[in-house]
Design an enzyme around this catalytic site. Structure first.
Site, PDB file in Angstrom:
ATOM      1  N   LYS A 142       0.727  -1.250   0.052  1.00  0.00           N
ATOM      2  CA  LYS A 142      -0.230  -0.040   0.095  1.00  0.00           C
ATOM      3  C   LYS A 142       0.861   1.308   0.151  1.00  0.00           C
ATOM      4  O   LYS A 142       2.004   1.103   0.544  1.00  0.00           O
ATOM      5  CB  LYS A 142      -0.841  -0.093   1.268  1.00  0.00           C
ATOM      6  CG  LYS A 142      -0.236   0.023   2.674  1.00  0.00           C
ATOM      7  CD  LYS A 142      -1.290  -0.329   3.672  1.00  0.00           C
ATOM      8  CE  LYS A 142      -0.461  -0.248   5.098  1.00  0.00           C
ATOM      9  NZ  LYS A 142      -1.392  -0.790   6.216  1.00  0.00           N
ATOM     10  N   ARG A 156     -11.374  -0.630  14.252  1.00  0.00           N
ATOM     11  CA  ARG A 156     -11.270  -0.001  12.850  1.00  0.00           C
ATOM     12  C   ARG A 156     -12.277  -0.605  11.889  1.00  0.00           C
ATOM     13  O   ARG A 156     -13.407  -0.486  12.038  1.00  0.00           O
ATOM     14  CB  ARG A 156      -9.913   0.347  12.295  1.00  0.00           C
ATOM     15  CG  ARG A 156      -9.732   1.008  11.125  1.00  0.00           C
ATOM     16  CD  ARG A 156      -8.123   1.208  10.594  1.00  0.00           C
ATOM     17  NE  ARG A 156      -7.472  -0.187  10.410  1.00  0.00           N
ATOM     18  CZ  ARG A 156      -6.267  -0.114   9.880  1.00  0.00           C
ATOM     19  NH1 ARG A 156      -5.552   0.965   9.985  1.00  0.00           N
ATOM     20  NH2 ARG A 156      -5.773  -1.449   9.499  1.00  0.00           N
ATOM     21  N   TYR A 198      13.988  31.399   2.808  1.00  0.00           N
ATOM     22  CA  TYR A 198      12.798  31.971   3.318  1.00  0.00           C
ATOM     23  C   TYR A 198      12.914  32.449   4.592  1.00  0.00           C
ATOM     24  O   TYR A 198      13.348  31.445   5.515  1.00  0.00           O
ATOM     25  CB  TYR A 198      11.390  31.041   2.976  1.00  0.00           C
ATOM     26  CG  TYR A 198      11.055  31.044   1.704  1.00  0.00           C
ATOM     27  CD1 TYR A 198      10.587  31.944   0.885  1.00  0.00           C
ATOM     28  CD2 TYR A 198      10.891  29.610   0.653  1.00  0.00           C
ATOM     29  CE1 TYR A 198      10.249  31.984  -0.669  1.00  0.00           C
ATOM     30  CE2 TYR A 198      10.544  29.578  -0.219  1.00  0.00           C
ATOM     31  CZ  TYR A 198      10.141  30.658  -0.950  1.00  0.00           C
ATOM     32  OH  TYR A 198       9.655  30.910  -2.489  1.00  0.00           O
ATOM     33  N   MET A 215       9.765  24.356  -1.146  1.00  0.00           N
ATOM     34  CA  MET A 215       8.787  23.342  -1.767  1.00  0.00           C
ATOM     35  C   MET A 215       9.530  22.446  -2.576  1.00  0.00           C
ATOM     36  O   MET A 215       9.272  21.207  -2.564  1.00  0.00           O
ATOM     37  CB  MET A 215       7.905  24.157  -2.554  1.00  0.00           C
ATOM     38  CG  MET A 215       6.723  23.147  -2.945  1.00  0.00           C
ATOM     39  SD  MET A 215       5.330  24.079  -4.000  1.00  0.00           S
ATOM     40  CE  MET A 215       4.226  24.253  -2.625  1.00  0.00           C
TER      41      MET A 215
HETATM   42  C1  LIG Z   1      -0.765  -1.477   7.035  1.00  0.00           C
HETATM   43  C2  LIG Z   1      -0.919  -2.928   7.401  1.00  0.00           C
HETATM   44  C3  LIG Z   1      -0.226  -4.072   7.592  1.00  0.00           C
HETATM   45  C4  LIG Z   1       1.178  -3.820   7.579  1.00  0.00           C
HETATM   46  O1  LIG Z   1       1.729  -3.462   8.602  1.00  0.00           O
HETATM   47  P1  LIG Z   1       3.260  -3.237   8.908  1.00  0.00           P
HETATM   48  O2  LIG Z   1       3.301  -2.915  10.185  1.00  0.00           O
HETATM   49  O3  LIG Z   1       4.046  -2.196   8.202  1.00  0.00           O
HETATM   50  O4  LIG Z   1       3.711  -4.690   8.758  1.00  0.00           O
HETATM   51  C5  LIG Z   1      -0.769  -5.299   7.656  1.00  0.00           C
HETATM   52  N1  LIG Z   1      -2.063  -5.392   7.832  1.00  0.00           N
HETATM   53  C6  LIG Z   1      -3.067  -4.316   7.802  1.00  0.00           C
HETATM   54  C7  LIG Z   1      -4.570  -4.782   8.173  1.00  0.00           C
HETATM   55  C8  LIG Z   1      -2.420  -3.030   7.634  1.00  0.00           C
HETATM   56  O5  LIG Z   1      -3.445  -2.221   7.554  1.00  0.00           O
END
Ligand SMILES: *Cc1c(COP(=O)(O)O)cnc(C)c1O
Length: 375
Positions: free
Chosen positions: A42, A136, A269, A318
């Site tokens: 992700k 969650r 800046y 930036m």
């Molecule tokens: C992001 C995530 C992971 C991976 O987490 P790490 O700590 O980087 O290994 C695993 N399971 C879920 C549901 C996640 O949201």
């Protein structure tokens, strides 16, 4: 690496594929043989470059992946990444046909979501998310009747069931007890489902810190992001499992201009930096829009150039930042500046700590202008 390849890049990330492979082997050595790595890709593979990392992992035999969004999953497929891809987050029911088209698996967020998807008359592959205390996503572990109903839904082909730990990185006694409870409740649920002859599919609960601190658990997957990239949240953690991980990412940029300034002159800046003596300074073509945090302006942050450390001075802009190169000889326009690397002074972990955040946040914010290159 061929310097000419990156000659024109203003800022780039180098992916060390050897280190990536090292980390995969280290993880594989520490998990049961029946357990596989589900590589979490992700957020552009935590900033490393989702396609570059996906391709490297496919090459070394990894065939199970997780992403947060359907767009990330489609991107992997369009770039020919092979294997299972599980979407961990919510996908709008209007997009359900795309799950089939791109051969993606969807997390069942809760019972209501399962019903909505089941009513769409398209058979999709899913893993059921279970809430064991994070609150969650996930159907509550106590609602076993609902969970069984999800397994029985006509249009849901349930390939797995999983939960997520929320304090596995903590060594506080309270947190350890909480985590053990999460694991026990998940295992009890699985036992009950099996007793009812339900084919539960793959079961998984550990992410990186679940493996590092609860390594004895036996599951079908460890869902890991951080570990494959060789990053810990923060330095000096006490962990049950010691792995010899190596950081995969190096962040580099270039000198674009060199100036001599006199004592009393200011830089950038807000005129935040004032030279206490005559100085030689340089501007570097990377800034906060690329992901180097503006919060770290004038905080003595180090970068490396010609094997020597230089300090970032003044406010980070930036698209650029300035460094003090008074003590480094022979610096020229075009020279490479390393902003994140293996040395302690410029490690991602240390930079994240200076910014009061975790390594994942720092790295996942590196943006599109930064090229990703496999070395
Ligand atoms: C992001 C995530 C992971 C991976 O987490 P790490 O700590 O980087 O290994 C695993 N399971 C879920 C549901 C996640 O949201």
């Amino acid at each position: 690496m061929d310097e000419n390849n990156v000659k024109k890049h203003r800022a780039w990330i180098e992916i060390n594929s050897k280190n990536l492979e090292n980390n995969i082997i280290e993880i594989q050595k520490s998990i049961p043989t029946k357990c596989k790595i589900m590589a979490v890709l992700k957020a552009n593979a935590y900033g490393h470059g989702i396609i570059q990392i996906g391709k490297c992992l496919n090459k070394i035999g990894i065939t199970d992946f997780a992403v947060a969004t359907i767009t990330e999953g489609i991107n992997l497929r369009q770039n020919n990444i092979k294997g299972n891809i599980l979407i961990l987050g919510y996908t709008h029911p209007d997009d359900i046909k795309k799950l089939i088209k791109y051969n993606l698996m969807q997390t069942i967020i809760d019972y209501d979501y399962a019903q909505k998807l089941n009513n769409l008359n398209s058979k999709i592959m899913v893993h059921i998310g279970i809430n064991t205390g994070m609150n969650r996503n996930g159907e509550n572990y106590q609602n076993i009747d609902n969970i069984i109903k999800i397994y029985e839904m006509q249009n849901l082909d349930v390939k797995g069931i999983y939960s997520h730990l929320c304090v596995a990185d903590s060594s506080k006694e309270n947190d350890i007890n909480f985590t053990i409870n999460q694991i026990n409740n998940f295992e009890t649920l699985i036992k009950q489902l099996k007793e009812k002859n339900i084919k539960i599919g793959k079961a998984h609960i550990q992410s990186s810190y679940g493996l590092l601190n609860y390594p004895k658990s036996q599951y079908d997957y460890v869902r890991t992001g951080s570990l494959i990239y060789g990053i810990y949240n923060t330095p000096n953690e006490t962990l049950k499992l010691q792995l010899n991980l190596k950081p995969v990412l190096t962040l580099k940029s270039r000198i674009t201009s060199i100036k001599e300034i006199e004592a009393g002159e200011t830089v950038g800046y807000g005129r935040l930096f004032e030279a206490s003596s005559d100085k030689k300074i340089a501007s570097v073509s990377i800034g906060f829009a690329d992901g180097y945090p503006r919060d770290l302006s004038n905080k003595n942050m180090q970068v490396k150039i010609n094997n020597k450390f230089a300090t970032i001075i003044g406010r980070i802009c930036m698209d650029q930042l300035m460094i003090d190169i008074s003590n480094i000889e022979n610096v020229q326009v075009g020279d490479i500046v390393t902003l994140i690397g293996n040395e302690e002074e410029i490690s991602a972990m240390k930079i994240a700590e200076e910014e009061n955040t975790i390594t994942c946040e720092l790295l996942s914010r590196f943006g599109n202008r930064v090229e990703r290159i496999i070395v």
